[in-house]
Design a protein around this motif. Sequence first.
Motif, mmCIF file in Angstrom:
data_model
loop_
_atom_site.group_PDB
_atom_site.id
_atom_site.type_symbol
_atom_site.label_atom_id
_atom_site.label_comp_id
_atom_site.label_asym_id
_atom_site.label_seq_id
_atom_site.Cartn_x
_atom_site.Cartn_y
_atom_site.Cartn_z
ATOM 1 N N LYS A 183 0.836 -1.201 0.000
ATOM 2 C CA LYS A 183 0.000 0.000 0.000
ATOM 3 C C LYS A 183 0.870 1.249 0.000
ATOM 4 C CE LYS A 183 -3.761 2.341 0.135
ATOM 5 N NZ LYS A 183 -4.496 2.542 -1.094
ATOM 6 N N GLU A 184 1.969 1.220 0.757
ATOM 7 C CA GLU A 184 2.888 2.353 0.782
ATOM 8 C C GLU A 184 3.518 2.569 -0.597
ATOM 9 O OE1 GLU A 184 6.468 4.092 3.610
ATOM 10 O OE2 GLU A 184 6.016 1.946 3.679
ATOM 11 N N ALA A 185 3.912 1.478 -1.263
ATOM 12 C CA ALA A 185 4.480 1.569 -2.610
ATOM 13 C C ALA A 185 3.443 2.104 -3.591
ATOM 14 C CB ALA A 185 4.993 0.203 -3.070
ATOM 15 N N SER A 186 2.208 1.628 -3.476
ATOM 16 C CA SER A 186 1.128 2.091 -4.342
ATOM 17 C C SER A 186 0.884 3.584 -4.157
ATOM 18 C CB SER A 186 -0.146 1.296 -4.044
ATOM 19 O OG SER A 186 -1.234 1.808 -4.767
ATOM 20 N N SER A 187 0.885 4.011 -2.920
ATOM 21 C CA SER A 187 0.660 5.427 -2.616
ATOM 22 C C SER A 187 1.801 6.286 -3.159
ATOM 23 C CB SER A 187 0.521 5.604 -1.100
ATOM 24 O OG SER A 187 0.306 6.945 -0.783
ATOM 25 N N ALA A 188 3.041 5.827 -2.993
ATOM 26 C CA ALA A 188 4.195 6.569 -3.501
ATOM 27 C C ALA A 188 4.170 6.639 -5.025
ATOM 28 C CB ALA A 188 5.492 5.919 -3.012
ATOM 29 N N LEU A 189 3.796 5.540 -5.668
ATOM 30 C CA LEU A 189 3.692 5.509 -7.127
ATOM 31 C C LEU A 189 2.631 6.488 -7.610
ATOM 32 C CD1 LEU A 189 4.319 4.375 -9.940
ATOM 33 C CD2 LEU A 189 2.731 2.493 -9.422
ATOM 34 N N ARG A 190 1.466 6.454 -6.983
ATOM 35 C CA ARG A 190 0.389 7.355 -7.385
ATOM 36 C C ARG A 190 0.801 8.820 -7.216
ATOM 37 N NH1 ARG A 190 -5.050 6.520 -8.495
ATOM 38 N NH2 ARG A 190 -6.172 8.488 -8.609
ATOM 39 N N ALA A 191 1.440 9.146 -6.097
ATOM 40 C CA ALA A 191 1.878 10.529 -5.857
ATOM 41 C C ALA A 191 2.890 10.971 -6.914
ATOM 42 C CB ALA A 191 2.466 10.654 -4.450
ATOM 43 N N ALA A 192 3.837 10.091 -7.250
ATOM 44 C CA ALA A 192 4.833 10.429 -8.267
ATOM 45 C C ALA A 192 4.181 10.605 -9.640
ATOM 46 C CB ALA A 192 5.909 9.344 -8.322
ATOM 47 N N MET A 193 3.190 9.759 -9.958
ATOM 48 C CA MET A 193 2.482 9.885 -11.230
ATOM 49 C C MET A 193 1.670 11.179 -11.270
ATOM 50 S SD MET A 193 1.341 5.916 -11.878
ATOM 51 C CE MET A 193 0.284 6.282 -13.264
ATOM 52 N N GLU A 194 0.981 11.490 -10.184
ATOM 53 C CA GLU A 194 0.198 12.736 -10.124
ATOM 54 C C GLU A 194 1.109 13.943 -10.332
ATOM 55 O OE1 GLU A 194 -3.041 13.152 -10.086
ATOM 56 O OE2 GLU A 194 -3.885 11.310 -9.253
ATOM 57 N N GLU A 195 2.308 13.884 -9.752
ATOM 58 C CA GLU A 195 3.254 15.004 -9.865
ATOM 59 C C GLU A 195 3.666 15.267 -11.307
ATOM 60 O OE1 GLU A 195 7.783 15.790 -8.401
ATOM 61 O OE2 GLU A 195 6.402 14.945 -6.919
ATOM 62 N N VAL A 196 3.914 14.195 -12.089
ATOM 63 C CA VAL A 196 4.339 14.402 -13.476
ATOM 64 C C VAL A 196 3.161 14.650 -14.409
ATOM 65 C CG1 VAL A 196 6.485 13.108 -13.188
ATOM 66 C CG2 VAL A 196 4.456 11.931 -14.071
ATOM 67 N N LEU A 197 1.958 14.214 -14.012
ATOM 68 C CA LEU A 197 0.781 14.419 -14.864
ATOM 69 C C LEU A 197 0.142 15.795 -14.652
ATOM 70 C CD1 LEU A 197 -0.822 10.873 -14.588
ATOM 71 C CD2 LEU A 197 0.208 11.896 -16.634
ATOM 72 N N ARG A 198 0.280 16.348 -13.452
ATOM 73 C CA ARG A 198 -0.351 17.635 -13.129
ATOM 74 C C ARG A 198 -0.003 18.738 -14.134
ATOM 75 N NH1 ARG A 198 1.441 18.013 -8.268
ATOM 76 N NH2 ARG A 198 -0.152 16.618 -7.459
ATOM 77 N N SER A 213 8.577 7.705 -17.232
ATOM 78 C CA SER A 213 9.732 8.213 -16.474
ATOM 79 C C SER A 213 9.616 7.847 -14.990
ATOM 80 C CB SER A 213 9.872 9.728 -16.642
ATOM 81 O OG SER A 213 8.882 10.429 -15.910
ATOM 82 N N VAL A 214 8.402 7.822 -14.480
ATOM 83 C CA VAL A 214 8.184 7.430 -13.085
ATOM 84 C C VAL A 214 8.492 5.944 -12.909
ATOM 85 C CG1 VAL A 214 6.437 7.145 -11.273
ATOM 86 C CG2 VAL A 214 6.503 9.250 -12.621
ATOM 87 N N GLU A 215 8.037 5.117 -13.841
ATOM 88 C CA GLU A 215 8.314 3.685 -13.743
ATOM 89 C C GLU A 215 9.809 3.400 -13.842
ATOM 90 O OE1 GLU A 215 6.045 1.166 -16.299
ATOM 91 O OE2 GLU A 215 4.166 1.639 -15.257
ATOM 92 N N VAL A 216 10.488 4.103 -14.727
ATOM 93 C CA VAL A 216 11.936 3.918 -14.868
ATOM 94 C C VAL A 216 12.618 4.291 -13.550
ATOM 95 C CG1 VAL A 216 14.002 4.849 -16.011
ATOM 96 C CG2 VAL A 216 12.014 4.166 -17.373
ATOM 97 N N ARG A 217 12.193 5.400 -12.953
ATOM 98 C CA ARG A 217 12.760 5.834 -11.662
ATOM 99 C C ARG A 217 12.490 4.787 -10.577
ATOM 100 N NH1 ARG A 217 10.251 11.096 -9.776
ATOM 101 N NH2 ARG A 217 9.268 9.981 -8.081
ATOM 102 N N MET A 218 11.271 4.242 -10.562
ATOM 103 C CA MET A 218 10.884 3.271 -9.554
ATOM 104 C C MET A 218 11.746 2.003 -9.646
ATOM 105 S SD MET A 218 7.117 1.584 -8.922
ATOM 106 C CE MET A 218 6.992 0.872 -10.550
ATOM 107 N N LEU A 219 12.090 1.603 -10.850
ATOM 108 C CA LEU A 219 12.825 0.356 -11.066
ATOM 109 C C LEU A 219 14.334 0.557 -11.181
ATOM 110 C CD1 LEU A 219 10.393 -1.245 -13.665
ATOM 111 C CD2 LEU A 219 10.581 -1.799 -11.225
ATOM 112 N N SER A 220 14.800 1.790 -11.078
ATOM 113 C CA SER A 220 16.197 2.110 -11.371
ATOM 114 C C SER A 220 17.208 1.381 -10.490
ATOM 115 C CB SER A 220 16.437 3.617 -11.282
ATOM 116 O OG SER A 220 16.241 4.071 -9.954
ATOM 117 N N GLY A 221 16.844 1.013 -9.276
ATOM 118 C CA GLY A 221 17.782 0.333 -8.393
ATOM 119 C C GLY A 221 17.772 -1.175 -8.528
#
Length: 152
Positions: free
Chosen positions: A19-34, A117-125
């Motif tokens: 749930k924490e990962a889902s929330s962080a993903l959604r927030a990052a997506m909202e930030e780039v989509l806004r 770009s968000v997915e790439v960042r999420m998987l970068s490590g």
Amino acid sequence: MSQSGAGVDLDKSLGYLLKEASSALRAAMEEVLRPLGMTVTHYSCLELLSQRPGLSNSELARGAFVTRQSMNVLLQALEREGQVIRPAEAPVGKVLPARLTPRGRRSLEKATVAVRSVEVRMLSGMTEAEQAGAFRILRGMVHSLRDGNDGA
């Protein structure tokens, strides 16, 4: 949570971490989509229509994880903006199949770059093998939960 230790240890709860990962993903997506004038639900609707033209309001709502009412409000706004078209009358029953317009496709193209770009960042490590393993594990969890598999 009770002080007696009967509650869930959040530091060791996979569900809480998901749930924490889902929330962080959604927030990052909202930030780039806004900056593009979009929300995650808006993007999800356009992406679903791109991959499956003609989906109904109910099908789009299920795919975007929102209520039918919320999706209907969004579809009406997308129609007004010229990103989506639906027939004035249902060809069969009550379903008004939606389709992207060229304007909707252009909006989706910009949003896809941002979301990717968000997915790439999420998987970068993670290595490619770790990424493949994560996909396999998450798909397995979804499958187990949807099929009612109790692990027996």
